[in-house]
Write a protein that holds these residues in place. Sequence first.
Motif, PDB file in Angstrom:
ATOM      1  N   ILE A  67       2.794 -14.691  12.434  1.00  0.00           N
ATOM      2  CA  ILE A  67       1.539 -15.299  12.862  1.00  0.00           C
ATOM      3  C   ILE A  67       0.768 -14.304  13.717  1.00  0.00           C
ATOM      4  O   ILE A  67       1.283 -13.231  14.068  1.00  0.00           O
ATOM      5  N   ALA A  68      -0.448 -14.676  14.067  1.00  0.00           N
ATOM      6  CA  ALA A  68      -1.263 -13.872  14.982  1.00  0.00           C
ATOM      7  C   ALA A  68      -2.113 -14.814  15.815  1.00  0.00           C
ATOM      8  O   ALA A  68      -2.520 -15.886  15.365  1.00  0.00           O
ATOM      9  N   LEU A  69      -2.377 -14.402  17.039  1.00  0.00           N
ATOM     10  CA  LEU A  69      -3.294 -15.103  17.914  1.00  0.00           C
ATOM     11  C   LEU A  69      -4.592 -14.306  17.914  1.00  0.00           C
ATOM     12  O   LEU A  69      -4.613 -13.131  18.300  1.00  0.00           O
ATOM     13  N   VAL A  70      -5.666 -14.926  17.414  1.00  0.00           N
ATOM     14  CA  VAL A  70      -6.951 -14.243  17.289  1.00  0.00           C
ATOM     15  C   VAL A  70      -8.024 -15.048  18.004  1.00  0.00           C
ATOM     16  O   VAL A  70      -7.859 -16.236  18.262  1.00  0.00           O
ATOM     17  N   SER A  71      -9.116 -14.384  18.312  1.00  0.00           N
ATOM     18  CA  SER A  71     -10.257 -15.041  18.937  1.00  0.00           C
ATOM     19  C   SER A  71     -11.192 -15.546  17.833  1.00  0.00           C
ATOM     20  O   SER A  71     -11.531 -14.807  16.912  1.00  0.00           O
ATOM     21  N   TYR A  72     -11.611 -16.804  17.968  1.00  0.00           N
ATOM     22  CA  TYR A  72     -12.416 -17.451  16.930  1.00  0.00           C
ATOM     23  C   TYR A  72     -13.581 -18.191  17.587  1.00  0.00           C
ATOM     24  O   TYR A  72     -13.408 -18.864  18.612  1.00  0.00           O
ATOM     25  N   ALA A  73     -14.762 -18.068  17.007  1.00  0.00           N
ATOM     26  CA  ALA A  73     -15.974 -18.733  17.500  1.00  0.00           C
ATOM     27  C   ALA A  73     -16.466 -19.710  16.423  1.00  0.00           C
ATOM     28  O   ALA A  73     -17.360 -19.388  15.645  1.00  0.00           O
ATOM     29  N   GLU A 131     -18.962 -20.917  21.962  1.00  0.00           N
ATOM     30  CA  GLU A 131     -17.685 -20.617  22.602  1.00  0.00           C
ATOM     31  C   GLU A 131     -16.798 -19.858  21.634  1.00  0.00           C
ATOM     32  O   GLU A 131     -16.876 -20.056  20.424  1.00  0.00           O
ATOM     33  N   GLN A 132     -15.938 -19.032  22.177  1.00  0.00           N
ATOM     34  CA  GLN A 132     -14.896 -18.430  21.367  1.00  0.00           C
ATOM     35  C   GLN A 132     -13.604 -18.577  22.137  1.00  0.00           C
ATOM     36  O   GLN A 132     -13.606 -18.599  23.371  1.00  0.00           O
ATOM     37  N   GLY A 133     -12.535 -18.741  21.384  1.00  0.00           N
ATOM     38  CA  GLY A 133     -11.252 -18.914  22.037  1.00  0.00           C
ATOM     39  C   GLY A 133     -10.112 -18.587  21.111  1.00  0.00           C
ATOM     40  O   GLY A 133     -10.306 -18.278  19.935  1.00  0.00           O
ATOM     41  N   PRO A 134      -8.900 -18.674  21.634  1.00  0.00           N
ATOM     42  CA  PRO A 134      -7.718 -18.290  20.879  1.00  0.00           C
ATOM     43  C   PRO A 134      -7.300 -19.342  19.851  1.00  0.00           C
ATOM     44  O   PRO A 134      -7.351 -20.538  20.122  1.00  0.00           O
ATOM     45  N   VAL A 135      -6.928 -18.873  18.669  1.00  0.00           N
ATOM     46  CA  VAL A 135      -6.341 -19.731  17.639  1.00  0.00           C
ATOM     47  C   VAL A 135      -5.195 -18.977  16.969  1.00  0.00           C
ATOM     48  O   VAL A 135      -5.251 -17.757  16.827  1.00  0.00           O
ATOM     49  N   GLU A 156     -11.598 -12.233   7.379  1.00  0.00           N
ATOM     50  CA  GLU A 156     -12.300 -11.454   8.397  1.00  0.00           C
ATOM     51  C   GLU A 156     -11.511 -11.404   9.702  1.00  0.00           C
ATOM     52  O   GLU A 156     -11.380 -10.344  10.322  1.00  0.00           O
ATOM     53  N   LEU A 157     -10.986 -12.553  10.131  1.00  0.00           N
ATOM     54  CA  LEU A 157     -10.239 -12.605  11.384  1.00  0.00           C
ATOM     55  C   LEU A 157      -8.961 -11.763  11.335  1.00  0.00           C
ATOM     56  O   LEU A 157      -8.518 -11.248  12.363  1.00  0.00           O
ATOM     57  N   ARG A 158      -8.384 -11.647  10.144  1.00  0.00           N
ATOM     58  CA  ARG A 158      -7.169 -10.834  10.008  1.00  0.00           C
ATOM     59  C   ARG A 158      -7.473  -9.341  10.092  1.00  0.00           C
ATOM     60  O   ARG A 158      -6.561  -8.543  10.284  1.00  0.00           O
ATOM     61  N   SER A 159      -8.730  -9.002   9.941  1.00  0.00           N
ATOM     62  CA  SER A 159      -9.157  -7.610  10.099  1.00  0.00           C
ATOM     63  C   SER A 159      -9.631  -7.392  11.534  1.00  0.00           C
ATOM     64  O   SER A 159      -9.043  -6.607  12.280  1.00  0.00           O
ATOM     65  N   THR A 160     -10.700  -8.096  11.911  1.00  0.00           N
ATOM     66  CA  THR A 160     -11.263  -8.011  13.257  1.00  0.00           C
ATOM     67  C   THR A 160     -11.675  -9.418  13.681  1.00  0.00           C
ATOM     68  O   THR A 160     -12.407 -10.087  12.957  1.00  0.00           O
ATOM     69  N   ASP A 161     -11.191  -9.860  14.835  1.00  0.00           N
ATOM     70  CA  ASP A 161     -11.508 -11.233  15.253  1.00  0.00           C
ATOM     71  C   ASP A 161     -12.896 -11.315  15.882  1.00  0.00           C
ATOM     72  O   ASP A 161     -13.620 -10.325  15.959  1.00  0.00           O
ATOM     73  N   ASP A 162     -13.264 -12.496  16.337  1.00  0.00           N
ATOM     74  CA  ASP A 162     -14.611 -12.720  16.857  1.00  0.00           C
ATOM     75  C   ASP A 162     -14.848 -12.089  18.228  1.00  0.00           C
ATOM     76  O   ASP A 162     -15.967 -12.123  18.742  1.00  0.00           O
ATOM     77  N   ALA A 163     -13.824 -11.504  18.812  1.00  0.00           N
ATOM     78  CA  ALA A 163     -13.980 -10.734  20.048  1.00  0.00           C
ATOM     79  C   ALA A 163     -13.965  -9.237  19.753  1.00  0.00           C
ATOM     80  O   ALA A 163     -13.968  -8.423  20.668  1.00  0.00           O
ATOM     81  N   GLY A 164     -13.908  -8.874  18.444  1.00  0.00           N
ATOM     82  CA  GLY A 164     -13.923  -7.472  18.052  1.00  0.00           C
ATOM     83  C   GLY A 164     -12.563  -6.791  18.099  1.00  0.00           C
ATOM     84  O   GLY A 164     -12.480  -5.568  18.032  1.00  0.00           O
ATOM     85  N   ARG A 165     -11.500  -7.578  18.202  1.00  0.00           N
ATOM     86  CA  ARG A 165     -10.152  -7.014  18.285  1.00  0.00           C
ATOM     87  C   ARG A 165      -9.457  -7.026  16.929  1.00  0.00           C
ATOM     88  O   ARG A 165      -9.662  -7.932  16.122  1.00  0.00           O
ATOM     89  N   ARG A 166      -8.593  -6.053  16.718  1.00  0.00           N
ATOM     90  CA  ARG A 166      -7.755  -6.005  15.523  1.00  0.00           C
ATOM     91  C   ARG A 166      -6.623  -7.026  15.676  1.00  0.00           C
ATOM     92  O   ARG A 166      -6.126  -7.255  16.778  1.00  0.00           O
ATOM     93  N   MET A 167      -6.220  -7.621  14.575  1.00  0.00           N
ATOM     94  CA  MET A 167      -5.126  -8.587  14.583  1.00  0.00           C
ATOM     95  C   MET A 167      -3.805  -7.885  14.903  1.00  0.00           C
ATOM     96  O   MET A 167      -3.552  -6.777  14.423  1.00  0.00           O
ATOM     97  N   ALA A 199      -0.326 -14.509   9.686  1.00  0.00           N
ATOM     98  CA  ALA A 199      -0.719 -13.100   9.641  1.00  0.00           C
ATOM     99  C   ALA A 199      -1.107 -12.677   8.226  1.00  0.00           C
ATOM    100  O   ALA A 199      -1.869 -11.737   8.044  1.00  0.00           O
ATOM    101  N   GLU A 200      -0.585 -13.373   7.232  1.00  0.00           N
ATOM    102  CA  GLU A 200      -0.932 -13.107   5.839  1.00  0.00           C
ATOM    103  C   GLU A 200      -1.506 -14.390   5.244  1.00  0.00           C
ATOM    104  O   GLU A 200      -1.342 -15.474   5.786  1.00  0.00           O
ATOM    105  N   GLU A 201      -2.145 -14.250   4.104  1.00  0.00           N
ATOM    106  CA  GLU A 201      -2.724 -15.403   3.416  1.00  0.00           C
ATOM    107  C   GLU A 201      -1.653 -16.462   3.190  1.00  0.00           C
ATOM    108  O   GLU A 201      -0.511 -16.153   2.860  1.00  0.00           O
ATOM    109  N   CYS A 202      -2.037 -17.722   3.367  1.00  0.00           N
ATOM    110  CA  CYS A 202      -1.106 -18.825   3.146  1.00  0.00           C
ATOM    111  C   CYS A 202      -1.703 -19.804   2.141  1.00  0.00           C
ATOM    112  O   CYS A 202      -2.842 -19.636   1.706  1.00  0.00           O
ATOM    113  N   ALA A 203      -0.956 -20.831   1.807  1.00  0.00           N
ATOM    114  CA  ALA A 203      -1.380 -21.800   0.797  1.00  0.00           C
ATOM    115  C   ALA A 203      -2.454 -22.765   1.304  1.00  0.00           C
ATOM    116  O   ALA A 203      -3.034 -23.506   0.530  1.00  0.00           O
ATOM    117  N   GLY A 204      -2.718 -22.764   2.604  1.00  0.00           N
ATOM    118  CA  GLY A 204      -3.699 -23.693   3.150  1.00  0.00           C
ATOM    119  C   GLY A 204      -3.073 -25.052   3.428  1.00  0.00           C
ATOM    120  O   GLY A 204      -1.872 -25.245   3.272  1.00  0.00           O
TER     121      GLY A 204
END
Length: 156
Positions: free
Chosen positions: A52-58, A76-80, A16-27, A84-89
């Motif tokens: 990588i990408a910096l996205v807003s996360y709550a 709270e929401q903040g930057p994480v 979800e965050l890679r599509s639209t983050d918690d602030a409503g922004r595109r990655m 940018a693509e799926e990883c192995a975790g």
Amino acid sequence: MTTYTARPITPEILKELRSTDDAGRRMVPVTDEEGGAPLRCCLRRGAPGERIALVSYAPLRRWAARTGAEPGAYDEQGPVFIHAEECAGPQPDGYPFAGAHRTVRRYSAEGHILGGELVAAPDDEAFRNAFDDPAVALVHVRAVEYGCFLYEVRRD
């Protein structure tokens, strides 16, 4: 014996965050030329050249949506940073991002802050201290320098 596990952002939420983050922004992916970004998807520092990408996360808001909690003003929401693509975790290996002071912030089942502790490094003792209070439902480990969410810990 109770164990504690550092929990990354789940693959479902990452999608979800890679599509639209918690602030409503595109990655907006970037190449991390220097490396070192604390990646919340795999709980390690990024390597030079990774996308990588910096996205807003709550994190508390998302946890509350699953549990029915009402964090109110504690939401709270903040930057994480994430890949940018799926990883192995994550590869389980102790507590990540432990090379600096961290804040261990405690939350109730209602999603309210119950306090926090500055620790030299996250460890079993810090989490045992946090969870000694039966009202503590989960813990967030946060960076001291920026206050950013690093990962969640719950009782296992």
